[in-house]
Scaffold this motif. Sequence first.
Motif, PDB file in Angstrom:
ATOM      1  N   UNK A  68       0.819  -1.211   0.000  1.00 55.07           N
ATOM      2  CA  UNK A  68       0.000   0.000   0.000  1.00 55.07           C
ATOM      3  C   UNK A  68       0.857   1.268   0.000  1.00 55.07           C
ATOM      4  N   UNK A  69       2.093   1.152   0.502  1.00 56.22           N
ATOM      5  CA  UNK A  69       2.898   2.332   0.829  1.00 56.22           C
ATOM      6  C   UNK A  69       3.836   2.720  -0.302  1.00 56.22           C
ATOM      7  N   UNK A  70       3.676   3.945  -0.770  1.00 61.30           N
ATOM      8  CA  UNK A  70       4.617   4.546  -1.721  1.00 61.30           C
ATOM      9  C   UNK A  70       5.658   5.361  -0.953  1.00 61.30           C
ATOM     10  N   UNK A  71       5.168   6.187  -0.024  1.00 62.94           N
ATOM     11  CA  UNK A  71       6.027   6.967   0.870  1.00 62.94           C
ATOM     12  C   UNK A  71       5.378   6.950   2.251  1.00 62.94           C
ATOM     13  N   UNK A  72       6.205   7.089   3.289  1.00 64.85           N
ATOM     14  CA  UNK A  72       5.661   7.074   4.647  1.00 64.85           C
ATOM     15  C   UNK A  72       6.471   7.996   5.550  1.00 64.85           C
ATOM     16  N   UNK A  73       5.760   8.644   6.444  1.00 62.35           N
ATOM     17  CA  UNK A  73       6.379   9.532   7.437  1.00 62.35           C
ATOM     18  C   UNK A  73       5.842   9.125   8.808  1.00 62.35           C
ATOM     19  N   UNK A  74       6.737   8.764   9.726  1.00 55.34           N
ATOM     20  CA  UNK A  74       6.357   8.370  11.082  1.00 55.34           C
ATOM     21  C   UNK A  74       6.518   9.573  12.005  1.00 55.34           C
ATOM     22  N   UNK A  75       5.451   9.852  12.766  1.00 52.85           N
ATOM     23  CA  UNK A  75       5.423  11.038  13.619  1.00 52.85           C
ATOM     24  C   UNK A  75       5.095  10.661  15.060  1.00 52.85           C
TER      25      UNK A  75
END
Length: 620
Positions: free
Chosen positions: A310-317
Amino acid sequence: MGDIEEYGFIKKYDHVGIKPNDCLTIIYTSGSSGFPKGAIISEQAYRETFPNWFTTYLVERISFSYRSLAWAADRDMVIGTFLTGGRTGFSTGDISRLMEELALVGPTQFSAPPSIWNKIYAEFKTALSLINAHHSKETRAVEELRLLKEFSKLIPNRCKSLTVGSAKVSPNVLNFMKRCFSGCQINESYGITECGSVAYNYIVEGTIKYRLESVPEMSYTIDDKPFPRGEILTKTTQMFSGYINNPEETRAVLTDDGFFRTGDIVELRTDSNGQTDLHVIDRKKSFFKLSQGQFISPEFLQNIYIRSPFVEQIYIHGDLLSDCVAAVVVPNRAYVQAFVLEHNLTNFDTNNPDPKLCDAILQDLRSIAKSESLRIHEIPSRLIIDFEPFTPENGLLTSSFNPCRHKLAAHYADRLKSINTIDQRLKTIIEMAAEQSILNDEDEHFLIANGSNSLTAIRLSRMIENNLGVSVPMSVLFEPTMTLQRLTNLIKDPSQISSMANSIVPQMLKDSQFDLNITVGRRKNTSQSPSVIFITGTTGFVGAFLLAELLKIYPSSCKFVCLVRCESLVNPLDRIRENMIFYQIWKEDYHERVIPLRGDLAKTYFGLSNETYESLANQI
């Protein structure tokens, strides 16, 4: 080019004298953790890079420059190519045409940050997932090899060397590169704007000095076993002189004895030959702390969750007000489109994605987290889906294509605000404890009755007390009709809990005095091995190991009827299998001996029909 040469011949400039310690040039950092800083490079430090530029090449060197020349990587590459008589092709700056321009230039070697390779890997995952959905297990391996061959065409034939640099790359991505681009040598480069090259393919450059310092708040120490870990401090002949117009930052990163604090966490591994390899494993500057005191490495988690199709780009916050991390996901459009068609999500709106998509992505991330044994606070409890990719143009990627964390945090600030209402916080806690998502319209979602076990109830009870300050006894959570909405009301008014907590006592006393009035008929012959065994609790910890032990003890002709409490849409055998796989005790031949039966011990006849119950009673 002729005009330029003629102009240079006519226009004469006076020679400018420069001393070894004078500033010759300024090279900028990427700005991934803050505003880009200008590193002052002296004439002497710059001269130390000259030997790298005069490498002998057996074929003409052709390079492709697509990053700003204010950064060290492409500037050094362009100069080195020129001095060896090679040619350089320059990008138009349109990131969407990067692979097209790469094919047009056809460089002999190509270097890129992990974000570029992550993009290629994401496309491969999506294509592979879509293929696997329509092929048998026997043909999947063949299709995967065919797909790898297709993706290998992204790199021109005359390119014989690929390098990953500027940040740590996921092991999954690196393994994909080695399989896909087998005609190229795959290299990992570790260098720093302020210090130059530090290591190449994990081997430390022979001219640098370095040492490790423990970072106990992140649980990294130089005494760790089997290998020491900590922040690496370096001193090289290519060291910068300081940051331009920024003396405070300069003092912060340089020690009294002239070492540079890189902010990178490394592990020093020693092989059988005594060779020390340097592996970057974390980033000190990007980690953050959660409300319960846990430290989080977002880059580590991002490199794990990038495996999701599902993930193209991801940012963990995360922040000091959060109990666990949140995730911003830029989905892979092709995979999402296939998901939308498969689940008949009509009128799909990218600005307001269907809750089913959010649920599917969260479930996939949690499945990956479980396989990697991540801690519960490292699993995203909140998800933001944004179909607008992170790019240098919108400022969410740096010009060197690394995630710009401070800009990402600011961009999604309003949507990432901590959950404050009891309803939302409780929903998050339940999802984390039960490892399943609750859609927004599921206020009547049954808790333990949906197939969770006693360990889940214990975990949920403790998490509610730690996060909301209300002690909820196990007996309350095990109420057959306990729903999310009822539990929310109880936590808002804890006075109701005391009466409910004691309600189980009279019930147990009543059960102990109950006259079962059982008529014992003809006794069964117990000297022979049973042909059918009835067992409950096999989706829990104890039940899973009990079932595994019984399957070993009794002969293969013995079947096990396993009562499983679960929703109607859930396959009870899948729950048993997944639970035993998690504890690494499942064997495929168990399929033939385990008979799953959906039911509930708390209900009359276990919630079964009279016919099913009578048939079961006659077999056991």
